[in-house]
Design an enzyme around this catalytic site. Structure first.
Site, PDB file in Angstrom:
ATOM      1  N   TYR A   1       8.315   5.905  -1.894  1.00  0.00           N
ATOM      2  CA  TYR A   1       7.685   5.139  -2.947  1.00  0.00           C
ATOM      3  C   TYR A   1       8.192   5.735  -4.458  1.00  0.00           C
ATOM      4  O   TYR A   1       8.285   6.824  -4.389  1.00  0.00           O
ATOM      5  CB  TYR A   1       6.180   5.115  -3.021  1.00  0.00           C
ATOM      6  CG  TYR A   1       5.809   4.140  -1.869  1.00  0.00           C
ATOM      7  CD1 TYR A   1       5.611   2.691  -1.948  1.00  0.00           C
ATOM      8  CD2 TYR A   1       5.595   4.746  -0.408  1.00  0.00           C
ATOM      9  CE1 TYR A   1       5.196   2.162  -0.864  1.00  0.00           C
ATOM     10  CE2 TYR A   1       5.076   3.862   0.556  1.00  0.00           C
ATOM     11  CZ  TYR A   1       4.900   2.574   0.490  1.00  0.00           C
ATOM     12  OH  TYR A   1       4.327   1.880   1.410  1.00  0.00           O
TER      13      TYR A   1
ATOM     14  N   TYR B   1       8.848   6.064   7.092  1.00  0.00           N
ATOM     15  CA  TYR B   1       8.442   6.984   6.628  1.00  0.00           C
ATOM     16  C   TYR B   1       7.561   7.932   7.357  1.00  0.00           C
ATOM     17  O   TYR B   1       6.494   7.604   7.952  1.00  0.00           O
ATOM     18  CB  TYR B   1       8.240   7.567   4.985  1.00  0.00           C
ATOM     19  CG  TYR B   1       7.097   6.497   4.752  1.00  0.00           C
ATOM     20  CD1 TYR B   1       5.721   6.977   4.677  1.00  0.00           C
ATOM     21  CD2 TYR B   1       7.229   5.113   4.255  1.00  0.00           C
ATOM     22  CE1 TYR B   1       4.541   6.323   4.541  1.00  0.00           C
ATOM     23  CE2 TYR B   1       5.917   4.367   3.934  1.00  0.00           C
ATOM     24  CZ  TYR B   1       4.752   4.849   3.968  1.00  0.00           C
ATOM     25  OH  TYR B   1       3.652   4.180   3.782  1.00  0.00           O
TER      26      TYR B   1
ATOM     27  N   ARG C   1       5.108   5.590   9.598  1.00  0.00           N
ATOM     28  CA  ARG C   1       4.663   4.268   9.169  1.00  0.00           C
ATOM     29  C   ARG C   1       5.825   3.450   9.352  1.00  0.00           C
ATOM     30  O   ARG C   1       6.952   3.798   9.030  1.00  0.00           O
ATOM     31  CB  ARG C   1       4.208   4.303   7.717  1.00  0.00           C
ATOM     32  CG  ARG C   1       3.207   5.108   7.597  1.00  0.00           C
ATOM     33  CD  ARG C   1       1.998   4.104   7.030  1.00  0.00           C
ATOM     34  NE  ARG C   1       1.678   2.999   7.850  1.00  0.00           N
ATOM     35  CZ  ARG C   1       1.161   1.877   7.747  1.00  0.00           C
ATOM     36  NH1 ARG C   1       1.075   1.771   6.494  1.00  0.00           N
ATOM     37  NH2 ARG C   1       0.974   0.961   8.560  1.00  0.00           N
TER      38      ARG C   1
ATOM     39  N   HIS D   1       7.268  -1.703   6.068  1.00  0.00           N
ATOM     40  CA  HIS D   1       6.135  -2.590   5.651  1.00  0.00           C
ATOM     41  C   HIS D   1       6.275  -3.008   4.375  1.00  0.00           C
ATOM     42  O   HIS D   1       6.920  -2.126   3.409  1.00  0.00           O
ATOM     43  CB  HIS D   1       4.771  -2.123   6.011  1.00  0.00           C
ATOM     44  CG  HIS D   1       4.395  -0.792   5.523  1.00  0.00           C
ATOM     45  ND1 HIS D   1       4.842   0.285   5.804  1.00  0.00           N
ATOM     46  CD2 HIS D   1       3.551  -0.429   4.441  1.00  0.00           C
ATOM     47  CE1 HIS D   1       4.549   1.352   5.070  1.00  0.00           C
ATOM     48  NE2 HIS D   1       3.583   0.821   4.220  1.00  0.00           N
TER      49      HIS D   1
ATOM     50  N   HIS E   1       3.597  -4.309   1.187  1.00  0.00           N
ATOM     51  CA  HIS E   1       2.132  -4.440   0.645  1.00  0.00           C
ATOM     52  C   HIS E   1       2.141  -5.795   0.086  1.00  0.00           C
ATOM     53  O   HIS E   1       3.159  -5.986  -0.984  1.00  0.00           O
ATOM     54  CB  HIS E   1       1.674  -3.348  -0.154  1.00  0.00           C
ATOM     55  CG  HIS E   1       1.317  -2.013   0.597  1.00  0.00           C
ATOM     56  ND1 HIS E   1       0.591  -1.674   1.126  1.00  0.00           N
ATOM     57  CD2 HIS E   1       2.596  -1.066   0.697  1.00  0.00           C
ATOM     58  CE1 HIS E   1       0.897  -0.407   1.776  1.00  0.00           C
ATOM     59  NE2 HIS E   1       2.029  -0.061   1.390  1.00  0.00           N
TER      60      HIS E   1
END
Length: 241
Positions: free
Chosen positions: A107, A146, A156, A159, A161
């Site tokens: 991110y 990640y 994870r 995905h 959000h």
């Protein structure tokens, strides 16, 4: 997403707040009984955030960070679908916002310490309004998986959000979208907090070859149902609006 009184949460549909396999839930979960407060006129009628002043690239995460001067690196994908009520009717002019990791699983956030490099041409956020029949669409790159410091080797799954906002800020809903065929979904302790498999399956977007463009991008369809028996699962309000 209509004006009017907010509907209280249906706690029976919510994941358990304290789950030993999801390490940070142990520290974050409440240890006292929850208190339900009545909504106020401000929450029920306004204010309204982010529904105006859209830029031409707000929906295009491949190019919006650079202002169209360069493109993000990664597998190009189209994420699209409709925002629907319980009768299958499209919800027009709902604000849909997304945020995600880049193709390497990192991110653009100062507290993200993963070793994957940042993409100088990818910001990881976009927004759009649904059209008159409730349709939305984003161009982006498929986010990478990640690792996260939960158990010895937890990752994870890929995905995205999503945040949806109706006529007022009190009608904001938040959820996540996963990708069909990802083996990490069944291994994720966060997904596992949703004990009803039929609800977690609604968070998985199927591949949509009909909307894919040859030699350019694959498409994934993710319809979001706000209420009713087939509603999408929302992190902050499982029963929808």
């Amino acid at each position: 997403m209509t004006k009017g009184r907010l509907i209280p949460r249906d706690r029976s549909a919510h994941p358990v707040a304290h789950d030993l396999d999801y390490k940070t839930s142990v520290a974050r979960s409440p240890n006292l009984a929850l208190i339900s407060l009545e909504s106020t006129p401000t929450e029920e009628s306004g204010p309204r955030f982010g529904h105006n002043n859209f830029g031409p690239l707000d929906h295009d995460l491949i190019r919006n960070w650079s202002g169209g001067k360069a493109e993000a690196v990664g597998e190009r994908i189209l994420v699209h679908g409709r925002v629907l009520d319980e009768q299958g009717r499209g919800i027009p002019h709902a604000l849909v916002e997304i945020w995600q990791a880049n193709a390497g699983g990192r991110y653009r956030h100062k507290k993200d310490g993963y070793l994957a490099p940042l993409d100088p041409n990818f910001g990881g956020a976009g927004r759009c309004l649904t059209d008159d029949v409730g349709h939305y669409a984003f161009m982006t790159v498929k986010p990478g998986a990640y690792p996260w410091p939960n158990r010895g080797n937890d990752w994870r799954p890929a995905h995205i959000h999503l945040s949806l906002s109706g006529p007022c800020f009190g009608q904001r809903l938040i959820t996540q979208m996963y990708f069909e065929g990802d083996p990490l979904i069944d291994r994720c302790p966060i997904v596992a907090t949703i004990k009803d498999r039929s609800q977690s399956d609604r968070l998985i977007a199927p591949l949509d070859m009909a909307q894919s463009r040859p030699l350019d991008y694959l498409a994934y369809r993710f319809d979001i149902v706000l209420r009713g028996q087939r509603q999408s699962f929302f992190e902050n309000r499982p029963e929808g609006l």
